[in-house]
Design a protein around this motif. Structure first.
Motif, mmCIF file in Angstrom:
data_model
loop_
_atom_site.group_PDB
_atom_site.id
_atom_site.type_symbol
_atom_site.label_atom_id
_atom_site.label_comp_id
_atom_site.label_asym_id
_atom_site.label_seq_id
_atom_site.Cartn_x
_atom_site.Cartn_y
_atom_site.Cartn_z
ATOM 1 N N HIS A 261 48.581 7.245 -18.479
ATOM 2 C CA HIS A 261 49.017 5.928 -18.952
ATOM 3 C C HIS A 261 47.843 4.950 -18.963
ATOM 4 O O HIS A 261 47.717 4.118 -19.852
ATOM 5 C CB HIS A 261 50.111 5.374 -18.032
ATOM 6 N N MET A 265 46.385 1.880 -21.699
ATOM 7 C CA MET A 265 46.484 0.452 -21.387
ATOM 8 C C MET A 265 45.132 -0.212 -21.190
ATOM 9 O O MET A 265 44.988 -1.405 -21.417
ATOM 10 C CB MET A 265 47.326 0.258 -20.122
ATOM 11 N N ARG A 270 41.107 -6.007 -22.191
ATOM 12 C CA ARG A 270 41.963 -6.146 -21.006
ATOM 13 C C ARG A 270 41.118 -6.278 -19.745
ATOM 14 O O ARG A 270 41.382 -7.131 -18.881
ATOM 15 C CB ARG A 270 42.887 -4.927 -20.892
ATOM 16 N N THR A 612 56.268 1.675 -16.962
ATOM 17 C CA THR A 612 54.831 1.451 -17.082
ATOM 18 C C THR A 612 54.439 0.950 -18.460
ATOM 19 O O THR A 612 53.856 -0.119 -18.617
ATOM 20 C CB THR A 612 54.069 2.740 -16.746
ATOM 21 N N GLU A 613 54.726 1.725 -19.500
ATOM 22 C CA GLU A 613 54.313 1.332 -20.839
ATOM 23 C C GLU A 613 55.333 0.410 -21.488
ATOM 24 O O GLU A 613 55.000 -0.344 -22.404
ATOM 25 C CB GLU A 613 54.062 2.569 -21.686
ATOM 26 N N ASP A 616 54.213 -3.013 -19.979
ATOM 27 C CA ASP A 616 52.792 -3.315 -20.199
ATOM 28 C C ASP A 616 52.348 -4.465 -19.297
ATOM 29 O O ASP A 616 51.741 -5.433 -19.744
ATOM 30 C CB ASP A 616 52.538 -3.662 -21.665
#
Length: 702
Positions: A261, A265, A270, A612-613, A616
């Motif tokens: 994951h 991300m 980020r 989790t996704e 986000d």
């Protein structure tokens, strides 16, 4: 500033090598600016002709200099620069600005040319700014080591307290000229170009210590000095300076591992964004925003830390106050109603028809009638004294009288109040604008921009100096590591062994290779247990149906073994991981680590499990972290705010301890590229523990 950097940024003498009166000659252009803006130091054009340039007597070579210059401006072609730099060293000139392009930015031979230049500079003891840069400006002494064309039309060079370093000369010139158009001066404007020697980060370090720099701006595309950048920005904030960063190239990915994951991300934007937030930098996405925020901040740099985001809007008309209120709320600021006590205090000071709830609508009577106009300072004084708001958005009206007086009152509030102020007054008479300019108060013609700047400034004031505090020293945790190959995936069984050795909490479990072995492993862990297939080809096992939970006895273990092995199909399996079942309750999180090309070891925390996704919700930070810093990272999660609002945040302390422990381990991992993912981590008020883990080696040992 000391040594060669002082000579570069604050020179008392300048040699301009290659300067002539020929139109388009960069050296001649720079000499024009030195003359135009009152540089008082010695200026010597150096050219084989020996001609004077714009009134400065020239020499044919450096041999003819009466004394070594502090800095040399090099108006020569790329292939001649290295030889000139070597000559500078022989003549005791310790700093140079290299404008010429044709180096590493062109690739191929240009890369070798730049390498040779850097080697020549080191051998000669010469500090270089550039190559391929626009140079620098020090407004305090009128030093223009630049050929920037916008200075042709500038009638003066405003001094100021904003310093900017940029990896794009054009953007720096645009920012400098844009600030001047608003009546705000820069202290330094520095373009670093290809950074063969002096980097933007080194310049930021200098700005952080410069007492005349109050606001620091930077356009950055990248740097190989990520940890040094973090230290420089923390130092700037610790010294009470606001820092504004415009990051270019935000779309490039820095984490490529798609098997976890984390790889999906994590990206350059980020990671940069979270790290800049952690060090208290203000981030903007457009040069216009940088100019607006910088010119607003430099006028309010004296204001102390704010405690909240509560804004009062004061207008002279209902509709304009409503529109402002919408903008304030949409910007994520708060618009609290004023208390009855405060409204009662204000009531005798304003027209009877005024509305005082928030927004405050004073109506045009407040400036049309002498009695109420005279009480305007008292209204502002009460808003200054109250602890119900942190910031004030003031709107100017279409005043037929009293505009200068209103401008003076607003300026007084700006100067004395600890509260942040933004003024929106598009129809301000020129006489009122003159008052604001003289008092150094920023006034906005666009209310949306005014509110956006207020949002950014309030966030900076909320962060205060605490956000810039360096973490306590956190030692890394080293363990014996297996020999791995690029592209290798370490499964849960191997990751659990590494985590336990590093002191990261895990559940009891081990890999079983037969059904009988699985029964024995279950007995060691204690029923009930979980069973999970371990295969290098299967990383998301729950989605593949290769996980069994709450297995209660030996017979159930054997049944689970058979179904898991059959379910794996043709995929090679290393065995089945038999693990103690996690306790009921708690909140699931994802805790990961990776090595970023800029900042080195990075740790992240986010919502875990199936969320989790979907959510986000993840925050990145440099590793290693102490527990205090890890808690600050955890508290920035959206889910942390939600849990706090529900009174369910007792698990966040143990989670922060887990994040700190994992960060100490991940910071010691030697691989140039890796992703370590622990998902989920189950956090309860008692402890946080790893339920599953995955380690992907993207590159082998360094």
């Amino acid at each position: 500033m000391t040594g060669s950097l002082s000579n570069l940024f604050n020179p008392k003498s300048v040699a301009v090598v290659g300067a002539s009166d020929k139109p388009g000659n960069r050296g001649g252009q720079a000499i024009t600016y030195l003359r135009k803006f009152g540089y008082a130091g010695t200026v010597v054009p150096v050219h084989p002709s020996g001609n004077s340039v714009h009134g400065y007597e020239g020499v044919t070579s450096l041999d003819e200099l009466e004394a070594p210059a502090d800095v040399a401006l090099l108006a020569v072609g790329a292939r001649n620069v290295a030889d000139v730099v070597t000559d500078l060293g022989r003549h005791g000139i310790g700093a140079a600005v290299v404008w010429a392009g044709g180096f590493a930015e062109n690739g191929g031979d240009g890369v070798q040319l730049q390498t040779g230049l850097a080697e020549a500079a080191r051998a000669a003891g010469v500090r270089l700014l550039g190559p391929n840069c626009l140079g620098l400006v020090n407004t305090g002494i009128g030093f223009c080591g630049t050929f920037a064309s916008w200075l042709n039309t500038a009638d003066r060079l405003l001094p100021g307290h904003i310093s900017m370093v940029t990896q794009s000369g054009g953007l720096g010139a645009f920012a400098h000229s844009g600030a001047q158009d608003l009546g705000v001066g820069f202290r330094f404007m520095v373009s670093t170009g290809n950074e063969a020697d002096i980097s933007a980060v080194e310049v930021l370090e200098m700005f952080a210590e410069d007492p005349e720099t109050h606001v620091i701006c930077s356009y950055l595309e990248g740097t190989p000095e990520g940890p040094r950048l973090i230290r420089a920005l923390r130092r700037a904030r610790a010294n009470g300076k606001d820092v504004i960063i415009l990051k270019g190239g935000r779309s490039a990915a820095s984490a490529r591992a798609v098997a976890a994951h984390t790889g999906a991300m994590a990206g350059q934007a980020r990671i940069w964004g979270d790290i800049l937030t952690d060090v208290g930098a203000i981030q903007v996405t457009a040069l216009e925003d940088l100019i607006e925020v910088a010119t607003a901040l430099v006028h309010s740099n004296h204001k102390p830390r704010l405690h909240g985001r509560r804004v009062a809007v004061m207008s002279y008309g209902g509709g304009s106050g409503v529109l402002a209120s919408d903008l304030v709320v949409e910007a994520g600021l708060e618009l609290p109603p004023l208390s009855a006590d405060l409204q009662n205090t204000l009531r005798p000071l304003v027209p009877p028809i005024a509305s005082l709830r928030n927004p405050i609508d004073l109506t045009p009577e407040a400036f049309n009638q002498d009695a109420f106009r005279a009480k305007s300072p008292d209204v502002l004084a009460e808003l200054e004294r109250t602890d119900e708001i942190d910031a004030l958005l003031l709107q100017g009206g279409a005043m037929s009288r009293g505009a200068d007086e209103a401008a003076a009152n607003m300026s007084d509030f700006h100067d004395r109040s600890a509260k942040q102020l933004a003024i929106y007054w598009p129809a301000a008479p020129e006489s009122a604008r003159a008052v604001f300019r003289e008092r150094g108060v920023r006034v906005f013609d666009n209310q949306k921009i005014a509110v956006d700047v207020l949002r950014r400034v309030v966030a900076a004031r909320q962060a205060g100096l605490g956000a810039a505090a360096a973490p306590l020293p956190a030692e890394v945790t080293t363990v014996d590591l297996p020999v791995v190959l690029p592209g290798q995936v370490l499964g849960e069984d191997q990751v659990a062994v590494l985590l336990r050795a590093a002191g990261v909490p895990t559940l009891t479990g081990r890999l079983a290779t037969t059904a009988d072995d699985a029964v024995a492993a279950a007995g060691e862990a204690g029923f009930p247990v979980a069973m999970k297939v371990v295969s290098p080809r299967i990383t998301h096992r729950a989605a593949a149906g290769l996980v069994r939970l709450r297995i209660a006895d030996d017979e159930a273990v054997r049944g689970a073994w058979d179904s898991l092995v059959q379910g794996a199909g043709d995929a090679p399996i290393e065995g089945v991981y038999v693990q103690q079942m996690a306790p009921s309750g708690g909140i699931e999180f994802l805790v990961s680590a990776l090595r970023d090309e800029t900042f080195g070891p990075i740790v992240s925390v986010g919502a875990g499990g199936v969320q989790t996704e979907l959510l986000d919700d993840v925050v990145f930070a440099p590793a290693p972290l102490d527990e205090t810093s890890a808690r600050r990272v955890v508290d920035r999660l959206r889910i942390a705010g939600y849990l706090a609002g529900k009174g369910q945040d007792a698990c966040l302390g143990p989670l922060a301890a887990f994040v700190a422990a994992l960060s100490r381990f991940s910071a010691a991992l030697p691989w140039p590229g890796y992703v370590l993912e622990v998902n989920p981590v189950l956090a309860t008020p008692e402890r946080a523990v790893a339920l599953d883990g995955l380690l992907i080696i993207e590159e082998g040992h360094a």
